[in-house]
Design an enzyme around this catalytic site. Structure first.
Site, short mmCIF file in Angstrom:
data_model
loop_
_atom_site.label_atom_id
_atom_site.label_comp_id
_atom_site.label_asym_id
_atom_site.label_seq_id
_atom_site.Cartn_x
_atom_site.Cartn_y
_atom_site.Cartn_z
N SER A 138 45.03 30.20 31.62
CA SER A 138 45.11 29.03 32.52
C SER A 138 45.81 27.92 31.74
O SER A 138 45.87 27.96 30.51
CB SER A 138 43.69 28.59 32.87
OG SER A 138 43.69 27.29 33.42
N TYR A 151 34.82 26.87 30.62
CA TYR A 151 36.09 27.41 31.11
C TYR A 151 37.21 27.17 30.09
O TYR A 151 37.97 28.08 29.75
CB TYR A 151 36.42 26.76 32.45
CG TYR A 151 37.59 27.38 33.18
CD1 TYR A 151 37.43 28.53 33.94
CD2 TYR A 151 38.87 26.80 33.13
CE1 TYR A 151 38.49 29.10 34.63
CE2 TYR A 151 39.93 27.36 33.81
CZ TYR A 151 39.74 28.51 34.56
OH TYR A 151 40.81 29.07 35.23
P1 NAD Z 1 38.95 34.24 42.77
O1 NAD Z 1 37.58 33.68 42.80
O2 NAD Z 1 39.77 34.22 44.02
O3 NAD Z 1 38.90 35.74 42.23
C1 NAD Z 1 38.15 36.11 41.10
C2 NAD Z 1 37.96 37.61 41.06
O4 NAD Z 1 37.13 37.93 39.93
C3 NAD Z 1 37.24 38.17 42.30
O5 NAD Z 1 37.80 39.39 42.70
C4 NAD Z 1 35.82 38.39 41.81
O6 NAD Z 1 35.12 39.42 42.49
C5 NAD Z 1 36.08 38.79 40.36
N1 NAD Z 1 34.87 38.60 39.56
C6 NAD Z 1 34.18 37.45 39.34
N2 NAD Z 1 33.08 37.71 38.62
C7 NAD Z 1 33.06 39.04 38.37
C8 NAD Z 1 32.17 39.92 37.69
N3 NAD Z 1 31.04 39.51 37.12
N4 NAD Z 1 32.47 41.24 37.66
C9 NAD Z 1 33.58 41.70 38.26
N5 NAD Z 1 34.46 40.92 38.91
C10 NAD Z 1 34.20 39.61 38.97
O7 NAD Z 1 39.69 33.47 41.59
P2 NAD Z 1 41.25 33.21 41.26
O8 NAD Z 1 41.53 31.78 41.49
O9 NAD Z 1 42.09 34.24 41.87
O10 NAD Z 1 41.22 33.41 39.68
C11 NAD Z 1 41.70 34.56 39.02
C12 NAD Z 1 41.97 34.21 37.57
O11 NAD Z 1 42.96 33.20 37.48
C13 NAD Z 1 40.74 33.66 36.83
O12 NAD Z 1 40.69 34.18 35.52
C14 NAD Z 1 41.00 32.18 36.81
O13 NAD Z 1 40.36 31.53 35.76
C15 NAD Z 1 42.51 32.15 36.66
N6 NAD Z 1 43.15 30.90 37.07
C16 NAD Z 1 43.00 30.44 38.35
C17 NAD Z 1 43.63 29.26 38.70
C18 NAD Z 1 43.52 28.69 40.09
O14 NAD Z 1 43.93 27.56 40.28
N7 NAD Z 1 43.03 29.45 41.06
C19 NAD Z 1 44.39 28.55 37.76
C20 NAD Z 1 44.51 29.04 36.47
C21 NAD Z 1 43.88 30.23 36.14
#
Ligand code: NAD
Length: 256
Positions: A138, A151
């Site tokens: 991130s 985080y």
């Molecule tokens: P999201 O909540 O849409 O998806 C997260 C996924 O992780 C889901 O499929 C969920 O089931 C899975 N997950 C969570 N806990 C789990 C567990 N204990 N066991 C198995 N699976 C698990 O989130 P997102 O926004 O798509 O984020 C995906 C990645 O991108 C993350 O690592 C997040 O930190 C990173 N990220 C997101 C953003 C943003 O703005 N959305 C920005 C930078 C980084």
């Protein structure tokens, strides 16, 4: 022969975007995530792009389940070329109110699971002399924001791990890189808008404008397509010398 990509957390948000992009490019996909409709998402994407798919709901909080996820992928497809450590969670609170179990779960899912998955995939990738490990970190792996102790620590940790794996993988054609997005409008961020509104005592609209996109020079959420294109580039055979690097896709946030 299609290459095989395992994307953790690919039944929602960024992971789903990456999985769709890889399916479209002809990869076989191991879907993974906790969403109840995960199996049907996998089937739908597989049918749409005519690629082989499978699905697992392994709980990444448990090291043993992470290892089994890798074993299951290799057993199902006989191969594993691309590992995208994407699954992640978030919790927003000032440090004195930050629950210990939330801190521990964030470190476990966002950082430790990437270690267990990469470790388990390592010997296989080494023997096939090909591996592409892509960690979804991130902009918070490069910069800090208040109220995100766990985080920010986990995402910085993943970038450190990325560099080490790049060094260790160099002689085996295993690359490891991190993608560092700014804000992407996914379920995780929708949840954060609510949490941040509470922490900052603001409305949801004010949080988006004054907190979330405040640090991005480009005042837009980062698109799933941008992230997917980056991941596809890193996965290529010709990307063997791109390793140990963090790619900020953050609308200019970390340029400051
Ligand atoms: P999201 O909540 O849409 O998806 C997260 C996924 O992780 C889901 O499929 C969920 O089931 C899975 N997950 C969570 N806990 C789990 C567990 N204990 N066991 C198995 N699976 C698990 O989130 P997102 O926004 O798509 O984020 C995906 C990645 O991108 C993350 O690592 C997040 O930190 C990173 N990220 C997101 C953003 C943003 O703005 N959305 C920005 C930078 C980084």
């Amino acid at each position: 022969m299609n290459k095989v990509a395992l994307i953790t957390g690919s039944t929602s948000g960024i992971g789903l975007g990456i999985a769709e992009g890889f399916a479209k490019a002809g990869y076989s996909i191991m879907f993974h995530g906790l969403e109840a409709n995960g199996a049907s998402i996998a089937k739908e994407v597989g049918g749409k792009y005519n690629v082989e798919v499978s699905f697992s709901n392994a709980n990444l909080l448990v090291a043993d389940e992470v290892e089994k996820l890798i074993e299951q992928t290799i057993k199902k497809f006989g191969m594993l070329h691309i590992l995208v450590n994407n699954a992640g969670i978030q919790y927003v609170a000032p440090i004195e109110d930050f629950p210990n179990n939330k801190y521990e779960n964030i470190i476990a899912i966002n950082m430790n699971a990437a270690f267990y998955a990469s470790k388990k995939a390592w010997e296989f990738m080494k023997n096939q002399n090909f591996g592409r490990i892509i960690n979804v970190s991130s902009v918070h792996g490069l910069r800090a924001s208040e109220f995100k102790t766990a985080y920010v620590a986990s995402k910085h940790g993943v970038i450190g791990m990325t560099k080490v794996l790049a060094l260790e993988g160099a002689e085996y054609n295993i690359t490891c890189n991190a993608i560092c997005p700014g804000y992407v409008k996914t379920p995780l961020v929708e949840g954060q808008i609510k949490d941040q509104a509470k922490a900052h005592n603001m409305s949801a609209e004010e949080v988006v404008e004054k907190v979330m996109l405040k640090k991005q020079a480009v005042k837009e959420f980062v698109s799933l397509e941008t992230i997917t294109d980056m991941a596809l580039l890193l996965a290529k055979d010709s990307s063997s010398t791109i390793t140990g690097t963090s790619f900020a896709l953050d609308g200019g946030w970390s340029a400051q």
